[in-house]
Design a protein around this motif. Structure first.
Motif, PDB file in Angstrom:
ATOM      1  N   TRP A 173       0.797  -1.220   0.000  1.00  0.00           N
ATOM      2  CA  TRP A 173       0.000   0.000   0.000  1.00  0.00           C
ATOM      3  C   TRP A 173       0.837   1.282   0.000  1.00  0.00           C
ATOM      4  O   TRP A 173       0.745   2.114  -0.906  1.00  0.00           O
ATOM      5  N   LEU A 174       1.669   1.469   1.027  1.00  0.00           N
ATOM      6  CA  LEU A 174       2.261   2.782   1.271  1.00  0.00           C
ATOM      7  C   LEU A 174       3.350   3.159   0.276  1.00  0.00           C
ATOM      8  O   LEU A 174       3.475   4.327  -0.112  1.00  0.00           O
ATOM      9  N   ASP A 175       4.161   2.186  -0.148  1.00  0.00           N
ATOM     10  CA  ASP A 175       5.267   2.506  -1.046  1.00  0.00           C
ATOM     11  C   ASP A 175       4.909   2.336  -2.516  1.00  0.00           C
ATOM     12  O   ASP A 175       5.435   3.055  -3.364  1.00  0.00           O
ATOM     13  N   ARG A 190      -1.847   9.982   2.409  1.00  0.00           N
ATOM     14  CA  ARG A 190      -0.735   9.196   2.942  1.00  0.00           C
ATOM     15  C   ARG A 190      -0.813   9.089   4.466  1.00  0.00           C
ATOM     16  O   ARG A 190      -0.588   8.013   5.027  1.00  0.00           O
ATOM     17  N   ARG A 191      -1.123  10.183   5.143  1.00  0.00           N
ATOM     18  CA  ARG A 191      -1.240  10.115   6.611  1.00  0.00           C
ATOM     19  C   ARG A 191      -2.356   9.171   7.030  1.00  0.00           C
ATOM     20  O   ARG A 191      -2.197   8.369   7.950  1.00  0.00           O
ATOM     21  N   ARG A 192      -3.496   9.282   6.364  1.00  0.00           N
ATOM     22  CA  ARG A 192      -4.623   8.412   6.692  1.00  0.00           C
ATOM     23  C   ARG A 192      -4.298   6.954   6.389  1.00  0.00           C
ATOM     24  O   ARG A 192      -4.625   6.055   7.180  1.00  0.00           O
ATOM     25  N   GLU A 216       7.788  -8.595   3.272  1.00  0.00           N
ATOM     26  CA  GLU A 216       8.939  -8.036   3.991  1.00  0.00           C
ATOM     27  C   GLU A 216       8.848  -6.520   4.079  1.00  0.00           C
ATOM     28  O   GLU A 216       9.231  -5.929   5.108  1.00  0.00           O
ATOM     29  N   ARG A 217       8.334  -5.880   3.033  1.00  0.00           N
ATOM     30  CA  ARG A 217       8.203  -4.428   3.064  1.00  0.00           C
ATOM     31  C   ARG A 217       7.198  -4.001   4.140  1.00  0.00           C
ATOM     32  O   ARG A 217       7.451  -3.063   4.906  1.00  0.00           O
ATOM     33  N   ILE A 218       6.067  -4.687   4.194  1.00  0.00           N
ATOM     34  CA  ILE A 218       5.062  -4.360   5.212  1.00  0.00           C
ATOM     35  C   ILE A 218       5.601  -4.658   6.611  1.00  0.00           C
ATOM     36  O   ILE A 218       5.497  -3.834   7.526  1.00  0.00           O
ATOM     37  N   ARG A 219       6.203  -5.828   6.758  1.00  0.00           N
ATOM     38  CA  ARG A 219       6.704  -6.231   8.082  1.00  0.00           C
ATOM     39  C   ARG A 219       7.773  -5.282   8.597  1.00  0.00           C
ATOM     40  O   ARG A 219       7.856  -5.016   9.816  1.00  0.00           O
TER      41      ARG A 219
END
Length: 337
Positions: A173-175, A190-192, A216-219
């Motif tokens: 999601w974020l990256d 992005r903050r939400r 791995e990215r999420i973790r």
């Protein structure tokens, strides 16, 4: 041993079409034979660009599908409204009214956050509660995107702590996702998104994603949680969809290349086209490339003015798309991330 009573929460489900429904559809199709009593909660009127009603026939009759209304505009209307607010405009228009576009679009993003599909979640929460209570649900799986669906799962976990909660990230999601689509490229979104992801991962008994690198990215963002709270569940494929698949010969003598799926900026065929155009004319003329699926507006310019044989088939139902693949000599997959 009694069956596990499972509720799958997914905004997207047939008759919605495209890649976003395939993972959850396969769960609904095959988990009942593995000892699960499956219920699905989906949007009754999802704001989607494509429909594939034939996929509904793949849902077993014992799977209950509950659909709730979303307070959204239809997809095409939503896109037109967003474009009029400045989602798509020429550089000259952007210079002429940057303050207005920034303020109006910023307000929309603050209200419809982390994505427009958040309008589905109030009704979905009420329906999910009824299903959990009525069926004695043992476990809930929430599959995203749209990532606002996690708001339903998080609310259920707080309401019913004894119910096992699995958060399924079909995309990182974020990256990746926020940067891949224009709506997510805003500080408020992005903050939400970061807040919802953190809440989700900490509440979920297990967080899934489709590749080990995504897991791995999420973790990596949650070092306080043990590795046992994360797992990789690849997409795989559905063998039943390819029963009877066979190559089909063609009399034209060309090399047919087929791309199946939506063409986004992060999966642009630009460099494939550039490579073909660098070939001598006689060799270049042997290739014919078919695109099966939508081409987003951002990628339209990539197709324009090419001295190539390009055939755009548009979105096709899954069965027709597979037949197109049978007639191809080469399948094309492009990714630039």
């Amino acid at each position: 041993m009694k069956n596990v009573r499972l509720l799958v929460v997914s905004y997207l489900f047939p008759p919605a079409g495209g890649i976003g429904v395939q993972r959850v559809l396969s769960w609904a199709r095959y988990l009942p034979a593995q000892g699960f009593d499956v219920s699905v909660l989906a949007a009754k009127n999802p704001s989607v660009p494509t429909l594939d009603p034939a996929l509904v026939a793949a849902v077993p009759p014992e799977v209950e599908v509950v659909r709730t209304w979303s307070l959204e505009a239809p997809y095409k209307l939503r896109q037109r409204l967003w474009n009029r607010l400045g989602g798509k405009k020429s550089p000259e228009a952007a210079k002429a009214q940057p303050a207005r576009d920034s303020w109006v679009k910023g307000m929309v993003r603050r209200v419809l956050s982390p994505d427009p599909e958040v309008a589905w979640t109030p009704g979905a929460k009420r329906a999910a509660e009824r299903i959990v209570l009525g069926k004695g649900i043992d476990a809930v799986v929430v599959s995203a995107p749209p990532f606002s669906a996690f708001l339903v799962g998080n609310w259920l976990k707080r309401r019913f702590p004894h119910v096992r909660y699995v958060a399924d990230f079909r995309d990182e999601w974020l990256d990746f996702y926020l940067n891949a689509f224009e709506y997510g490229r805003h500080p408020a979104i992005r903050r939400r998104a970061a807040a919802i992801e953190a809440e989700t991962v900490h509440l979920a008994d297990l967080s899934l994603s489709i590749t080990q690198s995504c897991v791995e990215r999420i973790r990596s963002r949650y070092p306080d949680l043990p590795g046992s709270r994360f797992a990789c569940l690849p997409n795989g494929y559905d063998p039943a969809a390819f029963e009877g698949f066979r190559a089909r010969s063609r009399p034209d003598g060309r090399i047919r290349v087929a791309h199946a799926g939506t063409v986004y900026p992060h999966s642009t065929p630009r460099y494939y086209f550039d490579g073909l155009e660098s070939l001598p004319e006689q060799e270049r003329g042997r290739f014919e490339t078919h695109f099966i699926g939508r081409v987003t507006e951002e990628e339209r310019s990539v197709f324009a003015g090419r001295d190539l044989r390009i055939v755009e088939r548009g979105f096709l139902p899954q069965a027709e798309a597979i037949r197109e693949l049978e007639e191809a000599d080469v399948l094309l997959l492009t990714m630039t991330d």
